[in-house]
Design a protein around this motif. Sequence first.
Motif, PDB file in Angstrom:
ATOM      1  N   VAL A   1      -2.857  -0.745  -3.612  1.00 47.84           N
ATOM      2  CA  VAL A   1      -2.920  -2.035  -4.643  1.00 47.84           C
ATOM      3  C   VAL A   1      -4.267  -2.723  -4.171  1.00 47.84           C
ATOM      4  O   VAL A   1      -4.384  -3.143  -2.884  1.00 47.84           O
ATOM      5  CB  VAL A   1      -1.795  -2.975  -4.022  1.00 47.84           C
ATOM      6  CG1 VAL A   1      -1.773  -3.989  -5.456  1.00 47.84           C
ATOM      7  CG2 VAL A   1      -0.545  -2.072  -4.797  1.00 47.84           C
ATOM      8  N   SER A   2      -5.006  -3.112  -5.076  1.00 45.94           N
ATOM      9  CA  SER A   2      -6.460  -4.035  -4.765  1.00 45.94           C
ATOM     10  C   SER A   2      -5.943  -5.347  -4.319  1.00 45.94           C
ATOM     11  O   SER A   2      -4.828  -5.940  -4.590  1.00 45.94           O
ATOM     12  CB  SER A   2      -7.162  -4.061  -6.152  1.00 45.94           C
ATOM     13  OG  SER A   2      -6.518  -4.945  -6.802  1.00 45.94           O
ATOM     14  N   ARG A   3      -6.833  -5.926  -3.452  1.00 43.82           N
ATOM     15  CA  ARG A   3      -6.840  -7.192  -2.782  1.00 43.82           C
ATOM     16  C   ARG A   3      -6.705  -8.289  -3.969  1.00 43.82           C
ATOM     17  O   ARG A   3      -5.793  -9.353  -3.891  1.00 43.82           O
ATOM     18  CB  ARG A   3      -7.877  -7.439  -1.820  1.00 43.82           C
ATOM     19  CG  ARG A   3      -7.668  -8.728  -1.208  1.00 43.82           C
ATOM     20  CD  ARG A   3      -8.532  -8.898  -0.302  1.00 43.82           C
ATOM     21  NE  ARG A   3      -8.245  -8.140   0.968  1.00 43.82           N
ATOM     22  CZ  ARG A   3      -8.734  -7.952   2.351  1.00 43.82           C
ATOM     23  NH1 ARG A   3      -9.573  -8.984   2.466  1.00 43.82           N
ATOM     24  NH2 ARG A   3      -8.165  -7.202   3.157  1.00 43.82           N
TER      25      ARG A   3
ATOM     26  N   PRO B   1      -1.637  -0.296   1.187  1.00 47.66           N
ATOM     27  CA  PRO B   1      -2.871   0.068   1.484  1.00 47.66           C
ATOM     28  C   PRO B   1      -3.901  -0.654   0.269  1.00 47.66           C
ATOM     29  O   PRO B   1      -3.379  -0.623  -0.786  1.00 47.66           O
ATOM     30  CB  PRO B   1      -2.899   1.549   1.770  1.00 47.66           C
ATOM     31  CG  PRO B   1      -2.082   2.057   0.999  1.00 47.66           C
ATOM     32  CD  PRO B   1      -0.871   1.076   1.185  1.00 47.66           C
ATOM     33  N   GLU B   2      -5.054  -0.751   0.519  1.00 45.07           N
ATOM     34  CA  GLU B   2      -6.003  -1.171  -0.457  1.00 45.07           C
ATOM     35  C   GLU B   2      -7.092  -0.034  -0.747  1.00 45.07           C
ATOM     36  O   GLU B   2      -7.290   0.784   0.084  1.00 45.07           O
ATOM     37  CB  GLU B   2      -6.956  -2.304  -0.043  1.00 45.07           C
ATOM     38  CG  GLU B   2      -5.968  -3.649   0.318  1.00 45.07           C
ATOM     39  CD  GLU B   2      -6.699  -4.793   0.710  1.00 45.07           C
ATOM     40  OE1 GLU B   2      -7.914  -4.891   0.589  1.00 45.07           O
ATOM     41  OE2 GLU B   2      -5.919  -5.943   1.049  1.00 45.07           O
TER      42      GLU B   2
ATOM     43  N   PHE C   1      -3.321 -12.210  -6.966  1.00 48.06           N
ATOM     44  CA  PHE C   1      -3.119 -12.704  -8.488  1.00 48.06           C
ATOM     45  C   PHE C   1      -1.432 -12.515  -8.185  1.00 48.06           C
ATOM     46  O   PHE C   1      -1.053 -13.658  -8.804  1.00 48.06           O
ATOM     47  CB  PHE C   1      -3.456 -11.912  -9.314  1.00 48.06           C
ATOM     48  CG  PHE C   1      -3.176 -12.256 -10.651  1.00 48.06           C
ATOM     49  CD1 PHE C   1      -3.923 -13.518 -11.316  1.00 48.06           C
ATOM     50  CD2 PHE C   1      -2.098 -11.578 -11.514  1.00 48.06           C
ATOM     51  CE1 PHE C   1      -3.431 -13.813 -12.505  1.00 48.06           C
ATOM     52  CE2 PHE C   1      -1.636 -12.129 -12.592  1.00 48.06           C
ATOM     53  CZ  PHE C   1      -2.385 -13.259 -13.210  1.00 48.06           C
ATOM     54  N   ALA C   2      -0.853 -11.617  -7.692  1.00 44.49           N
ATOM     55  CA  ALA C   2       0.538 -11.500  -7.878  1.00 44.49           C
ATOM     56  C   ALA C   2       1.408 -12.511  -6.983  1.00 44.49           C
ATOM     57  O   ALA C   2       2.217 -13.152  -7.139  1.00 44.49           O
ATOM     58  CB  ALA C   2       1.299 -10.064  -7.318  1.00 44.49           C
ATOM     59  N   THR C   3       0.651 -12.884  -5.586  1.00 45.18           N
ATOM     60  CA  THR C   3       1.125 -13.617  -4.965  1.00 45.18           C
ATOM     61  C   THR C   3       1.062 -14.986  -5.307  1.00 45.18           C
ATOM     62  O   THR C   3       1.801 -15.834  -5.152  1.00 45.18           O
ATOM     63  CB  THR C   3       0.324 -13.601  -3.451  1.00 45.18           C
ATOM     64  OG1 THR C   3       0.669 -12.293  -2.773  1.00 45.18           O
ATOM     65  CG2 THR C   3       0.930 -14.656  -2.420  1.00 45.18           C
ATOM     66  N   VAL C   4      -0.150 -15.281  -6.047  1.00 44.75           N
ATOM     67  CA  VAL C   4      -0.257 -16.892  -6.694  1.00 44.75           C
ATOM     68  C   VAL C   4       0.853 -16.951  -7.794  1.00 44.75           C
ATOM     69  O   VAL C   4       1.427 -18.126  -7.939  1.00 44.75           O
ATOM     70  CB  VAL C   4      -1.712 -17.124  -7.040  1.00 44.75           C
ATOM     71  CG1 VAL C   4      -1.902 -18.170  -7.949  1.00 44.75           C
ATOM     72  CG2 VAL C   4      -2.630 -17.196  -5.782  1.00 44.75           C
TER      73      VAL C   4
END
Length: 122
Positions: free
Chosen positions: A73-75, A120-121, A80-83
Amino acid sequence: MLRSTITMLWRALAVLSLAAGVIGVFLPVVPTVPFVLVAAWAGSRGWPALERWLLEHAVYGPPIRQWRERGAVSRRAKWFATVAMSGSSVMIWFFPLPLWLQASVCSVMFCVACWLWMRPEP
């Protein structure tokens, strides 16, 4: 008969997931990429042309391929998901819901955020 019914169910799941993903483009509290991942997964079982279209899509193709290859998953998506989950956690406290439900929803979002950051990213 049974095979065609199963194919139609896979297609229905793919279309519903894709529709939910499109809704997520316009509503920030609805995630887009997880629904598109489910659409591609269901499409691989019942609608190969849809799966191929999603994999070749300029915007959604790379995240699908990254997820399938390494569970990555991209940083940017993580932030965005966390915010979005943090904002939803704050907003839920303003709804007239039982305290246990508010705490449970916030706890689930916290666990999802922790799991997401462990991926992982690319």
